[in-house]
Design a protein around this motif. Structure first.
Motif, PDB file in Angstrom:
ATOM      1  N   ALA A 281       0.835  -1.194   0.000  1.00  0.00           N
ATOM      2  CA  ALA A 281       0.000   0.000   0.000  1.00  0.00           C
ATOM      3  C   ALA A 281       0.872   1.247   0.000  1.00  0.00           C
ATOM      4  CB  ALA A 281      -0.914   0.006   1.225  1.00  0.00           C
ATOM      5  N   ALA A 282       0.762   2.036  -1.056  1.00  0.00           N
ATOM      6  CA  ALA A 282       1.414   3.342  -1.064  1.00  0.00           C
ATOM      7  C   ALA A 282       0.548   4.326  -0.300  1.00  0.00           C
ATOM      8  CB  ALA A 282       1.628   3.819  -2.495  1.00  0.00           C
ATOM      9  N   PHE A 283       1.150   5.444   0.122  1.00  0.00           N
ATOM     10  CA  PHE A 283       0.365   6.484   0.768  1.00  0.00           C
ATOM     11  C   PHE A 283       0.536   7.807   0.029  1.00  0.00           C
ATOM     12  CE2 PHE A 283       4.475   6.546   3.019  1.00  0.00           C
ATOM     13  CZ  PHE A 283       4.801   7.892   3.022  1.00  0.00           C
ATOM     14  N   PHE A 284      -0.424   8.684   0.209  1.00  0.00           N
ATOM     15  CA  PHE A 284      -0.431  10.003  -0.432  1.00  0.00           C
ATOM     16  C   PHE A 284      -1.014  10.982   0.569  1.00  0.00           C
ATOM     17  CE2 PHE A 284      -1.739  13.531  -2.955  1.00  0.00           C
ATOM     18  CZ  PHE A 284      -1.081  13.492  -4.179  1.00  0.00           C
ATOM     19  N   ALA A 285      -0.188  11.894   1.073  1.00  0.00           N
ATOM     20  CA  ALA A 285      -0.625  12.885   2.059  1.00  0.00           C
ATOM     21  C   ALA A 285      -0.310  14.277   1.542  1.00  0.00           C
ATOM     22  CB  ALA A 285       0.071  12.645   3.392  1.00  0.00           C
ATOM     23  N   THR A 286      -1.178  15.213   1.861  1.00  0.00           N
ATOM     24  CA  THR A 286      -0.975  16.570   1.359  1.00  0.00           C
ATOM     25  C   THR A 286      -1.664  17.572   2.276  1.00  0.00           C
ATOM     26  OG1 THR A 286      -1.143  17.967  -0.628  1.00  0.00           O
ATOM     27  CG2 THR A 286      -2.984  16.498  -0.172  1.00  0.00           C
ATOM     28  N   LYS A 287      -1.783  18.798   1.808  1.00  0.00           N
ATOM     29  CA  LYS A 287      -2.435  19.850   2.578  1.00  0.00           C
ATOM     30  C   LYS A 287      -3.941  19.818   2.352  1.00  0.00           C
ATOM     31  CE  LYS A 287       1.618  22.875   2.365  1.00  0.00           C
ATOM     32  NZ  LYS A 287       2.158  24.185   1.907  1.00  0.00           N
ATOM     33  N   ASP A 288      -4.669  20.257   3.356  1.00  0.00           N
ATOM     34  CA  ASP A 288      -6.122  20.249   3.269  1.00  0.00           C
ATOM     35  C   ASP A 288      -6.625  21.050   2.075  1.00  0.00           C
ATOM     36  OD1 ASP A 288      -8.763  19.614   4.740  1.00  0.00           O
ATOM     37  OD2 ASP A 288      -8.881  21.782   4.420  1.00  0.00           O
ATOM     38  N   ALA A 289      -5.883  22.072   1.693  1.00  0.00           N
ATOM     39  CA  ALA A 289      -6.296  22.933   0.580  1.00  0.00           C
ATOM     40  C   ALA A 289      -6.409  22.164  -0.734  1.00  0.00           C
ATOM     41  CB  ALA A 289      -5.317  24.091   0.424  1.00  0.00           C
ATOM     42  N   TYR A 290      -5.736  21.033  -0.820  1.00  0.00           N
ATOM     43  CA  TYR A 290      -5.715  20.272  -2.077  1.00  0.00           C
ATOM     44  C   TYR A 290      -6.627  19.050  -2.032  1.00  0.00           C
ATOM     45  CZ  TYR A 290      -1.360  22.969  -2.245  1.00  0.00           C
ATOM     46  OH  TYR A 290      -0.430  23.976  -2.202  1.00  0.00           O
ATOM     47  N   LYS A 291      -7.527  18.982  -1.057  1.00  0.00           N
ATOM     48  CA  LYS A 291      -8.304  17.758  -0.838  1.00  0.00           C
ATOM     49  C   LYS A 291      -9.150  17.361  -2.035  1.00  0.00           C
ATOM     50  CE  LYS A 291     -11.768  20.458   1.698  1.00  0.00           C
ATOM     51  NZ  LYS A 291     -12.170  20.811   3.064  1.00  0.00           N
ATOM     52  N   ARG A 292      -9.599  18.325  -2.831  1.00  0.00           N
ATOM     53  CA  ARG A 292     -10.439  17.971  -3.976  1.00  0.00           C
ATOM     54  C   ARG A 292      -9.623  17.588  -5.212  1.00  0.00           C
ATOM     55  NH1 ARG A 292     -15.738  18.787  -2.875  1.00  0.00           N
ATOM     56  NH2 ARG A 292     -16.156  19.991  -1.004  1.00  0.00           N
ATOM     57  N   SER A 293      -8.320  17.614  -5.074  1.00  0.00           N
ATOM     58  CA  SER A 293      -7.452  17.203  -6.182  1.00  0.00           C
ATOM     59  C   SER A 293      -6.717  15.906  -5.884  1.00  0.00           C
ATOM     60  CB  SER A 293      -6.429  18.312  -6.475  1.00  0.00           C
ATOM     61  OG  SER A 293      -7.067  19.509  -6.848  1.00  0.00           O
ATOM     62  N   ILE A 294      -6.935  15.349  -4.690  1.00  0.00           N
ATOM     63  CA  ILE A 294      -6.223  14.125  -4.307  1.00  0.00           C
ATOM     64  C   ILE A 294      -6.672  12.957  -5.172  1.00  0.00           C
ATOM     65  CG2 ILE A 294      -5.870  12.460  -2.448  1.00  0.00           C
ATOM     66  CD1 ILE A 294      -6.218  14.690  -0.472  1.00  0.00           C
ATOM     67  N   PRO A 295      -5.750  12.185  -5.725  1.00  0.00           N
ATOM     68  CA  PRO A 295      -6.138  10.977  -6.464  1.00  0.00           C
ATOM     69  C   PRO A 295      -6.580   9.877  -5.517  1.00  0.00           C
ATOM     70  CG  PRO A 295      -3.759  11.110  -6.290  1.00  0.00           C
ATOM     71  CD  PRO A 295      -4.293  12.385  -5.689  1.00  0.00           C
ATOM     72  N   GLY A 296      -7.435   9.008  -6.004  1.00  0.00           N
ATOM     73  CA  GLY A 296      -7.835   7.852  -5.221  1.00  0.00           C
ATOM     74  C   GLY A 296      -8.965   8.148  -4.257  1.00  0.00           C
ATOM     75  N   ARG A 297      -9.013   7.378  -3.178  1.00  0.00           N
ATOM     76  CA  ARG A 297     -10.139   7.419  -2.259  1.00  0.00           C
ATOM     77  C   ARG A 297      -9.745   8.038  -0.926  1.00  0.00           C
ATOM     78  NH1 ARG A 297     -10.868   1.249  -3.756  1.00  0.00           N
ATOM     79  NH2 ARG A 297     -12.006   1.472  -5.695  1.00  0.00           N
ATOM     80  N   ILE A 298     -10.727   8.683  -0.308  1.00  0.00           N
ATOM     81  CA  ILE A 298     -10.554   9.222   1.033  1.00  0.00           C
ATOM     82  C   ILE A 298     -11.696   8.689   1.895  1.00  0.00           C
ATOM     83  CG2 ILE A 298     -10.316  11.298   2.433  1.00  0.00           C
ATOM     84  CD1 ILE A 298      -9.748  12.839  -0.156  1.00  0.00           C
ATOM     85  N   ILE A 299     -11.366   8.190   3.058  1.00  0.00           N
ATOM     86  CA  ILE A 299     -12.396   7.744   4.006  1.00  0.00           C
ATOM     87  C   ILE A 299     -12.676   8.900   4.963  1.00  0.00           C
ATOM     88  CG2 ILE A 299     -13.062   5.997   5.691  1.00  0.00           C
ATOM     89  CD1 ILE A 299     -12.434   5.033   2.745  1.00  0.00           C
ATOM     90  N   GLY A 300     -13.965   9.205   5.157  1.00  0.00           N
ATOM     91  CA  GLY A 300     -14.328  10.323   6.012  1.00  0.00           C
ATOM     92  C   GLY A 300     -15.405   9.960   7.017  1.00  0.00           C
TER      93      GLY A 300
END
Length: 963
Positions: A281-300
């Motif tokens: 499993a790779a991970f991808f973390a970034t700033k909240d400002a970019y949340k709508r550009s994140i690839p893949g899935r987000i669990i909320g």
């Protein structure tokens, strides 16, 4: 009594569920005399195979495993110190047995139906929390395919977010792992992005750059202080991606604290076996400002209809591939099973346990560095975590030979020897390594001053690069440290998830079939699980044999000349196939061929992949029967004749029909110089009866996690190898670290040379045990089961499309749009099915307001009947609403699913009975699966986006405070 000593059990009888009695009954329902008669009515004669598949005779399960043991012995399991993103691990037994080897975790589907996936969603939320804490970033997704492709996704995201639209350059540190650089080359070329590879300490970046990427620790093992570099980038509006080693972040200052905009990497070190390259499993973390550009899935986090804590896939309607050709990523899967394991590893060890593991690794590295330096060798890394680079000079070959004698693999480049340590390394291993270096110079361990150095170890990491911030503070990471607690936690989450252990999952296009135990067993054998993907070729004979056989078998099944096993997901296979076509046209001097014709019914990954491959998408119409409009296709092929690159077509169609005109369609494309790319999502209706090459395709990807039995893993892993016709072989993907070049190979598609190699064993086992007859029968029964369901349900639900003889292929679309007139949405049907113990079929794809049903060959008639009975009962409930018998708002469909808490509560404000809610048919009481939450509130989840484990006091939402 005459005894039969020649009997051998056939695996196909275990895999294909309907027996002869059930078969006769289903055929009678269809009004045909045999399965062959049904197949003749379903598949056009023009595309039927003339001969049976030329495959080895089927093996029994017992014989297969015995033979595989012999093959496995050809892999030499040496201690691996190669590193480069892959490390040996200790998989906690409680996690291996109860997650990795447990069908209650690996047979689930992607958690689109959140109410019956709360356990998995919680485990993935734990994963996201772990990543956010360790990286120091604000938001993370629920995993990506591997480290290299995660880095490429970061590059794409930065490019899409750039403020200077003319910026087309991307800086890549020369110390980024070679396989990652290879993938960045692959991804950047179709979009005309320029990679500038160099030294981050000397490069001068200007406003022509939109982003940069560095490795932390660097590829040579050095831990650089990137603060000033990050500051200089931000002054010029250039975003920084950091590829980080997650284990090192336990001790090192996290990138989020010193200027990273995106942090990516692999969680493989958190209890996931190397497996010759994956899955991890790779991970991808970034700033909240970019949340709508994140690839893949987000669990909320969200709430259910009772105001209780619930989880869902946040922003799921904005998944990248749904944007089709406007997408900046074609990701439509993840590595859920492996992410869950990594998150559980962190929960099992907790922050203190992880710190002890990281300190031990680092301490052993310091011991090795100082001991070998005492022997007179130069160690080039001033600051390091676990990886050392020694200048071996003239004795490098002596060291290499002696290391092999000791069954150890180091990494060699010129006269340099790199050694990467891991959690399996012991002080005794360090002694052995020091002896190897000592012997090369005619010295002994005593000359290394080993014991004295061991007593006076000091970290070389300066204070400013040491981590001072706390991490993993949530209670989930401090509660489950004994095995009994961890076991109960795992089981408590498992109990909240519906899997194939409970009932059929009739998802159209997703082929949720049996993942047989015998297919799964070898994955965790040490001979396969402990192999480094860059191990010397003479140590991996077992894997090479598996790959060679699988290549031949899949080539025979598809009719193609060769396969590439590298793509590690279906969308990756799409992308790889399109790049092969692109390379072919360019080799012919046809650089202008960049038009991809794509039917309007295509899965969203098709146009997304084409856009990523630098192609322009032209949509082809479908007719009223759901088939490709041949006249429109012909007109557009003629219009773009000189620019035509390819057609992307799914067969049988996305609508579940064998289109009669497929050969004509392929001929039209070829007449205009294009290539035909076939999406293999529906290959389960082809194997043994027709083939991609037989219909005229040039390239096809195969979803091994569908047709060839790799489990879906709750949303990953997957595999998507591609097959190609002879003229395309030379363009199949190569790799920077392993010699698999075909001549004019495109660069790597995935980080590992053979993708997620360890799970290729599953498909190898399936084909070997089924044989030609078994594989063909699987297809025949997949079609029989689908048509049986169609026959039972078509009087209650209109079936949207069918072939010339009224037959569907292996799946069908049930039209639910008319129910909207009575206020019933297709979502209501999906949620109500949970009360009957079923996961919903595919909802609103490919047609909004419909469900697409695919039963597979692995389901017996009585399970098909249970599903049909449930659907008919739901139709009767809808009729009650239509007739005014049931209230339009307060009815079983609108309130579904019903939880145990609601049904057994003191209050019951519904005009129907509790029994109607929870036990609507007699069989349900014996097989009841209780959804753990009520209908989730999607709007609340997007409005108040929380993607980490909240503090316990926040589990009581404001909506409950008034009660």
């Amino acid at each position: 009594m005459k005894l039969n000593i020649d009997y051998q059990e056939k695996f196909q009888h275990r895999h294909i569920a309907p027996d002869q009695t059930e078969t006769v009954a289903m055929l009678a329902q269809l009004g045909v005399g045999s399965v062959d008669e049904l197949i003749d009515q379903t598949i056009p004669a023009a595309i039927r195979l003339k001969n049976t598949l030329n495959l080895p005779a089927a093996k029994s399960e017992f014989d297969y495993l015995n033979n595989l043991k012999i093959t496995a012995s050809k892999n030499k399991v040496f201690k691996s110190y190669i590193g480069k993103g892959y490390y040996d691990v200790i998989v906690p037994g409680v996690i291996q047995r109860n997650i990795l080897e447990n069908p209650g975790w690996y047979t689930q589907y992607t958690p689109y139906q959140a109410e019956i996936a709360q356990g998995r969603l919680q485990a993935l939320l734990n994963f996201q929390t772990m990543v956010i804490d360790l990286t120091g970033m604000e938001i993370a997704n629920a995993s990506l395919l591997d480290e290299g492709t995660a880095a490429a996704e970061a590059m794409f995201m930065q490019y899409s977010l750039r403020k200077n639209v003319k910026a087309k350059r991307f800086f890549v540190s020369e110390e980024v792992f070679p396989q990652t650089i290879d993938i960045l080359k692959t991804r950047s070329n179709p979009l005309d992005l320029e990679l500038v590879i160099g030294n981050h300490r000397t490069i001068d970046l200007d406003d022509s750059f939109f982003g940069a990427i560095v490795q932390y620790p660097a590829g040579n093992g050095e831990v650089y202080d990137y603060r000033s570099f990050a500051d200089s980038l931000h002054e010029k509006n250039i975003k920084l991606t950091v590829v980080a080693d997650l284990m090192s972040l336990v001790l090192l200052a996290p990138p989020g604290e010193w200027g990273a905009d995106v942090v990516v990497g692999s969680t493989q070190r958190f209890g996931i076996p190397m497996g010759f390259g994956g899955p991890h499993a790779a991970f991808f973390a970034t700033k909240d400002a970019y949340k709508r550009s994140i690839p893949g899935r987000i669990i909320g986090v969200t709430i259910d209809n009772a105001g209780n804590y619930a989880l869902r896939m946040a922003l799921q309607t904005r998944e990248q591939h749904i944007r089709r050709d406007k997408a900046t990523s074609n990701i439509c899967t993840a590595q859920a099973l492996l992410a869950i394991m990594a998150g559980m590893y962190a929960a099992y060890h907790g922050p203190e346990g992880l710190k002890l593991i990281a300190e031990r690794i680092h301490g052993l590295a310091v011991l090795l560095s100082e001991s070998v330096k005492a022997l007179g060798y130069g160690q080039q890394n001033e600051v390091y975590f676990d990886t050392l680079t020694f200048d071996a000079g003239l004795v490098v070959n002596t060291i290499h030979a002696e290391a092999l004698n000791q069954e150890m693999n180091f990494y060699y480049q010129g006269n340099e020897v790199s050694i990467a340590l891991d959690e399996t390394t012991s002080p005794e291993d360090i002694q052995t390594i020091v002896r190897i270096f000592a012997k090369a110079k005619g010295k002994t361990l005593a000359d290394a001053n080993f014991e004295a150095i061991k007593e006076a170890l000091q970290t070389p990491i300066p204070a400013e690069l040491q981590r001072t911030s706390a991490f993993l503070n949530h209670q989930v990471f401090s509660t489950h440290h004994s095995e009994h607690e961890m076991l109960r936690y795992i089981k408590s989450l498992e109990a909240k998830d519906l899997s194939l252990c409970h009932s059929m999952i009739a998802l159209g296009s997703c082929t949720m079939k049996l993942n047989a135990t015998t297919e799964m067993v070898p994955v965790t054998w040490a001979e396969f699980s402990k192999m480094h993907p860059f191990a010397p070729t003479d140590q991996v004979g077992g894997y090479m044999q598996i790959f060679d056989e699988l290549n031949k078998w899949l080539s025979e099944i598809t009719g193609f000349a060769a396969m590439s096993l590298q793509p590690n997901a279906g969308a990756q296979g799409e992308y790889a196939g399109l790049l092969v076509i692109r390379a072919y046209h360019q080799a012919n001097g046809d650089h202008q061929r960049n038009i991809a014709l794509i039917p309007s019914s295509a899965h969203g990954t098709n146009p997304a992949s084409a856009a990523m491959a630098g192609m322009k998408i032209v949509v082809v119409k479908c007719d009223d029967n759901g088939n490709i409009d041949v006249a429109d296709l012909k007109a557009k092929a003629e219009q773009y004749s000189k620019e035509l690159s390819c057609l992307m077509v799914t067969y049988p169609s996305t609508h579940g029909v064998f289109e009669e005109s497929i050969i004509k369609i392929c001929d039209i494309i070829h007449q205009h110089g294009g290539q035909v790319y076939m999406d293999g999502a529906n290959m389960n209706a082809q194997v043994g009866l027709t083939s991609p090459a037989n219909i005229g395709a040039d390239v096809c990807h195969l979803n091994l996690h569908k047709t060839f039995c790799i489990p879906h893993g709750g949303g990953g892993p997957g595999m998507g190898p591609i097959g190609v016709a002879k003229h395309l072989i030379q363009f199949l993907p190569g790799h920077a670290m392993v010699d698999i070049e075909q001549g004019k190979s495109i660069p790597a598609i995935s980080a590992a040379p053979w993708g997620s190699a360890s799970i290729l064993l599953i498909s190898h086992a399936y084909i070997a045990m089924m044989g030609s007859e078994g594989l063909t029968n699987a297809t025949r029964y997949a079609i029989l089961n689908a048509n049986y369901i169609k026959a039972r349900l078509e009087k209650h639900f209109p079936v949207l499309y069918a072939g010339a003889n009224g037959r569907c292929a292996h799946e069908m679309i049930l039209d639910c749009r008319a129910f909207k007139n009575s206020g019933i949405e297709v979502t209501d049907i999906a949620k109500r099915l949970m009360d009957y113990g079923f996961h919903a079929p595919t909802v609103s794809f490919p047609v909004a307001g419909t469900v697409m049903v695919e039963p597979t060959e692995s389901e017996p008639k009585h399970e098909l009947d249970r599903f049909c009975d449930a659907m008919i009962a739901i139709r009767n409930e809808i009729e009650d609403v239509e007739k005014g018998i049931s209230d339009k708002i307060n009815n079983p469909l609108k309130n579904a699913p019903h939880t145990a808490a609601v049904v057994t509560g003191n209050e019951w404000g519904h005009p129907y009975t509790r029994q109607k809610a929870a036990f609507p048919l007699p069989y349900v009481s014996a097989f009841k699966f209780w959804p753990s939450v009520g209908r989730v509130n999607d709007t609340h989840g997007d409005r108040t986006l929380i993607c980490v484990c909240p503090p316990l006091e926040s589990y009581v939402f404001e909506e409950n405070l008034t009660e």
